[in-house]
Enzyme design. Structure first.
Site, PDB file in Angstrom:
ATOM      1  N   PHE A 186      45.242 102.140 -30.234  1.00  0.00           N
ATOM      2  CA  PHE A 186      46.008 102.785 -29.387  1.00  0.00           C
ATOM      3  C   PHE A 186      46.577 101.727 -28.453  1.00  0.00           C
ATOM      4  CE2 PHE A 186      42.027 105.387 -30.101  1.00  0.00           C
ATOM      5  CZ  PHE A 186      42.503 106.090 -31.184  1.00  0.00           C
ATOM      6  N   ASP A 188      47.769 100.208 -25.527  1.00  0.00           N
ATOM      7  CA  ASP A 188      48.028 100.545 -24.138  1.00  0.00           C
ATOM      8  C   ASP A 188      48.211  99.165 -23.341  1.00  0.00           C
ATOM      9  OD1 ASP A 188      45.559  99.562 -24.225  1.00  0.00           O
ATOM     10  OD2 ASP A 188      44.783 101.092 -23.002  1.00  0.00           O
ATOM     11  N   ASP A 270      38.633 100.498 -30.848  1.00  0.00           N
ATOM     12  CA  ASP A 270      39.387 100.682 -29.487  1.00  0.00           C
ATOM     13  C   ASP A 270      38.549 101.582 -28.533  1.00  0.00           C
ATOM     14  OD1 ASP A 270      41.144 102.684 -27.996  1.00  0.00           O
ATOM     15  OD2 ASP A 270      42.500 101.193 -28.894  1.00  0.00           O
ATOM     16  N   ASP A 275      36.255 101.127 -23.225  1.00  0.00           N
ATOM     17  CA  ASP A 275      35.098 101.517 -22.420  1.00  0.00           C
ATOM     18  C   ASP A 275      34.651 100.201 -21.758  1.00  0.00           C
ATOM     19  OD1 ASP A 275      34.996 104.205 -22.920  1.00  0.00           O
ATOM     20  OD2 ASP A 275      33.438 103.930 -24.470  1.00  0.00           O
TER      21      ASP A 275
END
Ligand SMILES: *[C@@H]1O[C@H](CO)[C@@H](O)[C@H](O)[C@H]1NC(C)=O
Length: 301
Positions: A186, A188, A270, A275
């Site tokens: 993802f 980002d 991911d 995290d």
């Protein structure tokens, strides 16, 4: 979490970096957008989740498409109040969030019988089909760019929506997908920062200077697309490497009882990196091999 809540969260899963918290060390600036709920106070992604949970606890049926589609049942002012801050900074891109909530509500009501369940059903257990249904029916999920004359589909929020269904429902029911490993990471602003930290990405001096100055990178600009695109590929390479290592371990282990190692996909990598990024935000912003996150204001991530 219900499928309806997962849909709403990933509908609004974008642009949490703060204009006032320039240091971005994970030790938030006192003015940073913040939401207190259930005795804890949250910033970033979790502040949006907390605001939604706070509204649901107040009895507002915020996950019901028919309710959030209409200004009569849910006025703009009420959406503003739902996302209210403990501080002077408001949630970024509030007006875009309102527009996106309305659009999604209308599409769900007009095309999908008022429920995201019908999107999931239409995909027939294919994560790629579901990403396609989401991005072609809801414009706010259509996260694509032109790069060197080619269309690049990044689809961060659509893919994370599918991944969250898969993870929350543990690959069963609404989260059962036969092709989940096709989903890519993802793209980002946090994950690239961490990939850089681990030397999985290299940045040119020119790019490092841009990031250091805190320049805004327009969404769709070549540099921004490069950061996101290379992050996707970096995670694919990490995935291949992990699979190779698993294969080697299995060959080495006694053949009678082959090692049972979990297959790894881009989603798990991911989640792990994200995290880690949150836990190590201070080091990532200040320590060795640190780089600032790239600053793009966009509804896509
Ligand atoms: C949503 O998008 C898909 C893929 O483009 C399309 O086939 C489908 O008909 C759309 N769904 C509705 C209900 O319009």
């Amino acid at each position: 979490m219900t499928q309806a809540r997962i849909f709403l969260v990933d509908l609004l899963n974008f642009s949490f970096w703060s204009d006032v918290d320039i240091a971005d060390t994970g030790d938030p600036h006192p003015d940073r957008y913040r939401v207190t709920f259930g005795g804890a106070s949250y910033t970033g992604y979790w502040s949006m989740v907390a605001a939604i949970n706070r509204a649901l606890e107040e009895g507002i049926p915020l996950t019901t498409p028919e309710f959030f589609a209409s200004e009569t049942s849910l006025p703009d002012e009420e959406i503003k109040r739902i996302f209210r801050s403990d501080t002077i900074e408001q949630i970024p891109l509030l007006n875009d969030r309102i527009r996106i909530i309305r659009e999604a509500g209308k599409v769900l009501v007009e095309k999908f019988g008022g429920s995201f369940i019908n999107c999931i059903a239409q995909a027939q257990g294919s994560s790629l089909a579901l990403v396609n249904i989401i991005t072609s029916n809801f414009s706010s999920f259509r996260d694509e760019a032109a790069f060197c004359g080619r269309k690049v589909q990044i689809n961060k929020r659509a893919q994370i929506l599918v991944a969250d269904l898969w993870a929350c429902f543990q690959n069963q029911g609404y989260g059962e997908f036969h092709d989940i490993d096709e989903i890519t990471m993802f793209a980002d602003y946090r994950v690239p920062q961490t990939l850089y930290h681990f030397q999985c990405l290299q940045y040119s001096q020119e790019l490092l200077d841009i990031l250091d100055r805190g320049e805004l990178l327009p969404n769709g600009s070549p540099v921004e697309v490069e950061i996101r695109g290379n992050s996707i590929w970096a995670v694919e390479l990490i995935r291949k490497r992990i699979q190779e290592l698993i294969r080697k371990e299995q060959e080495l282990s006694s053949s009678e009882e082959p090692l049972k190692m979990q297959a790894v996909n881009a989603i798990l990598i991911d989640f792990f990196i994200w995290d880690f990024a949150k836990a190590a935000q201070q080091d990532l912003a200040r320590g060795q091999r640190s780089v600032k996150v790239h600053r793009t204001r966009s509804v896509f991530y």
